[in-house]
Design an enzyme around this catalytic site. Structure first.
Site, PDB file in Angstrom:
ATOM      1  N   GLY A   5      50.537  35.293  35.181  1.00  0.00           N
ATOM      2  CA  GLY A   5      50.744  36.307  36.201  1.00  0.00           C
ATOM      3  C   GLY A   5      51.888  35.950  37.123  1.00  0.00           C
ATOM      4  N   THR A   6      52.028  34.665  37.435  1.00  0.00           N
ATOM      5  CA  THR A   6      53.140  34.228  38.285  1.00  0.00           C
ATOM      6  C   THR A   6      54.474  34.518  37.621  1.00  0.00           C
ATOM      7  OG1 THR A   6      51.834  32.518  39.387  1.00  0.00           O
ATOM      8  CG2 THR A   6      54.212  32.205  39.343  1.00  0.00           C
ATOM      9  N   GLN A  16      44.237  41.170  41.565  1.00  0.00           N
ATOM     10  CA  GLN A  16      42.850  41.181  42.040  1.00  0.00           C
ATOM     11  C   GLN A  16      42.130  42.488  41.753  1.00  0.00           C
ATOM     12  OE1 GLN A  16      41.103  38.680  43.113  1.00  0.00           O
ATOM     13  NE2 GLN A  16      42.793  37.225  43.174  1.00  0.00           N
ATOM     14  N   SER A  74      47.326  39.219  36.028  1.00  0.00           N
ATOM     15  CA  SER A  74      47.036  37.947  35.372  1.00  0.00           C
ATOM     16  C   SER A  74      45.665  37.989  34.728  1.00  0.00           C
ATOM     17  CB  SER A  74      47.091  36.816  36.404  1.00  0.00           C
ATOM     18  OG  SER A  74      46.959  35.561  35.791  1.00  0.00           O
ATOM     19  N   ALA A  75      45.585  37.632  33.437  1.00  0.00           N
ATOM     20  CA  ALA A  75      44.358  37.818  32.659  1.00  0.00           C
ATOM     21  C   ALA A  75      43.194  36.966  33.147  1.00  0.00           C
ATOM     22  CB  ALA A  75      44.633  37.527  31.185  1.00  0.00           C
ATOM     23  N   HIS A  76      43.463  35.776  33.674  1.00  0.00           N
ATOM     24  CA  HIS A  76      42.340  34.922  34.066  1.00  0.00           C
ATOM     25  C   HIS A  76      41.608  35.444  35.302  1.00  0.00           C
ATOM     26  CE1 HIS A  76      43.999  32.623  37.578  1.00  0.00           C
ATOM     27  NE2 HIS A  76      45.150  33.020  37.060  1.00  0.00           N
ATOM     28  N   CYS A 113      42.275  22.578  57.076  1.00  0.00           N
ATOM     29  CA  CYS A 113      41.678  21.284  56.777  1.00  0.00           C
ATOM     30  C   CYS A 113      41.232  21.172  55.324  1.00  0.00           C
ATOM     31  CB  CYS A 113      40.519  20.990  57.723  1.00  0.00           C
ATOM     32  SG  CYS A 113      39.544  22.403  58.187  1.00  0.00           S
TER      33      CYS A 113
END
Length: 460
Positions: free
Chosen positions: A69-70, A177, A194-196, A320
């Site tokens: 996807g990136t 998303q 993105s498939a994942h 944090c």
């Protein structure tokens, strides 16, 4: 173990697993070859493209598969900017885009282009009119996510797409998303996913470029995937990704209603059972499976470890939990409390019993972390007459500066101030957020010899 982090990566869908195994035997050959094995591989690739295009709502010849996807985002941004270079080199993005979009914007800026970031409201949503105001005569491309990956807020894609169309600017939508839940509305020009994120295997992305959009692929190209994603296609993974997308779409309507009810349960009960919590993100216009909240006086990393030990996998945007010691850019853009941040994103099939167990475990986990950090148990009592105080929290990280502020606010009279010295970036968000939650006045920030000085006036 209850996995509540599907917004990062969804578990592999059973249909994807079956399709992957079958395609390993049938789709290993080169689909560009004319022999029997190559023709069989080509049939699998074409069928996967047709299925994915149907789910997206585009033509099959507008969609290519990318290695992630990136990569789809980076290729889409770079190609669209290059294709419209004669128009100008101005890029518009929202302040809460996925890091892949912001990294592409930074690379464009480093190459001499200009970038405008559109601000969001406290719910993380852009205003279509504000987006339109950022468009210029030299704007080559605009980017807007369909829904936010950290807080679940849905963006007004259709309205922004209409503003972009009127200005003659193509709109690239990061749909990673939202695509499992349905097609992206509006007249967008480019789309990446993105498939994942929907239960497909990792290493598969989608890039859609509508017909008529000027696009010039960057870097060396070859004959595969219209020159937009060079290299040998991973056909088994592509087939599994398309099968998973079709499967989750068939389940989406029923699962959306069921998961939304579970998320509403979390949104309502967490503030009731855990003191000093801020639930962030749009309460209505949001993804059905995501809820994010932040807990005052809590170290986010410690809380995630406590929940992990209790059997829950969640994520966080707190500083944090980050090696950079800065809050996520999404929480920063929204101006919300960042410390003790927890994102719960429920995968398809999450049982109501798991959510109930999470709601039982969370208050004890938060209380334990606060106790170890020495956080105040209640609001400050009326203090004596006296002057203002300075709290030195330099070198101490979230949530300690806010804890130290809360401990001493009762030591000054109403109308007096407490100044917190801090070099922790999270204090810029968390101290004003604490003031909002506690009914105190945030006076402002000024430079100090080290870090910054944050001034708070006691009102109650």
């Amino acid at each position: 173990m209850a996995y509540f982090d599907s917004a990062s990566s969804a578990p592999l869908h059973p249909v994807a697993r079956q399709a992957l195994v079958a395609a390993l035997d049938e789709g290993w050959a080169d689909p560009a070859r004319l022999h029997r094995e190559g023709r069989r591989a080509r049939l699998l690739l074409d069928a996967a493209r047709e299925a994915a295009a149907e789910a997206v709502g585009c033509r099959a010849d507008e969609l290519v598969f990318t290695p992630s996807g990136t990569r789809a985002v980076h290729s889409g941004v770079a190609g669209a900017l290059a294709g419209r270079r004669r128009v100008g080199r101005h890029l518009v993005v929202s302040a809460v885009e996925h890091s892949s979009v912001l990294h592409a914007a930074a690379a464009h800026e480093a190459d001499g282009g200009t970038v405008t970031e559109v601000a969001v409201d406290r719910a993380g949503r852009v205003d279509a009119a504000g987006y339109a105001a950022a468009l210029r005569d030299d704007t080559a491309l605009a980017c807007l996510q369909s829904a936010n990956h950290e807080v679940g807020t849905e963006q007004p894609v259709a309205e922004v797409a209409e503003e972009c169309r009127a200005a003659g600017v193509p709109l690239l939508v990061d749909a990673a998303q939202s695509l499992p839940w349905g097609p992206v509305p509006g007249g967008w020009s480019l789309l990446a996913a993105s498939a994942h994120k929907w239960g497909g295997p990792s290493g598969v992305g989608l890039l859609v470029v509508r017909k008529g959009v000027r696009f010039a692929p960057r870097g060396p190209v070859d004959e595969r995937e219209s020159g937009r994603a060079p290299g040998f296609e991973n056909i088994p993974a592509v087939v599994a990704a398309a099968a998973a997308l079709r499967a989750v779409r068939a389940e989406a309507e029923a699962e959306a209603g069921r998961l939304r009810e579970l998320v509403e349960r979390i949104r309502a009960r967490v503030p009731q059972s855990v003191p000093d919590v801020e639930v962030v993100g749009d309460p209505v216009r949001r993804l059905p499976h995501v809820v994010t909240f932040s807990c005052l006086y809590v170290d986010g990393e410690t809380l995630l470890h406590e929940l992990d030990r209790a059997g829950f996998s969640v994520s966080s945007g707190s500083s944090c939990t980050s090696s950079t010691l800065t809050p996520s850019h999404v929480l920063r853009a929204m101006g919300v409390l960042s410390e003790g941040n927890v994102r719960v994103s429920l995968p398809f099939g999450t049982a109501a019993e798991e959510v109930e167990r999470f709601l039982e475990v969370l208050p004890r986990a938060v209380a334990g972390v606060r106790e170890r950090l020495g956080a105040p148990a209640a609001s400050a009592a009326p203090g004596p007459e006296g002057g203002s105080l300075v709290v030195d929290a330099l070198g101490r990280r979230c949530p300690i500066p806010v804890i130290e502020l809360a401990k001493v606010i009762g030591d000054v009279p109403v109308g007096a101030t407490v100044t917190v010295l801090s070099d922790d970036e999270a204090a810029r968000l968390d101290i004003p957020a604490w003031c909002d939650m506690r009914g105190q006045e945030y006076v402002g920030e000024r430079p100090a010899e080290r870090g910054s000085a944050y001034e708070v006036r006691r009102l109650a």
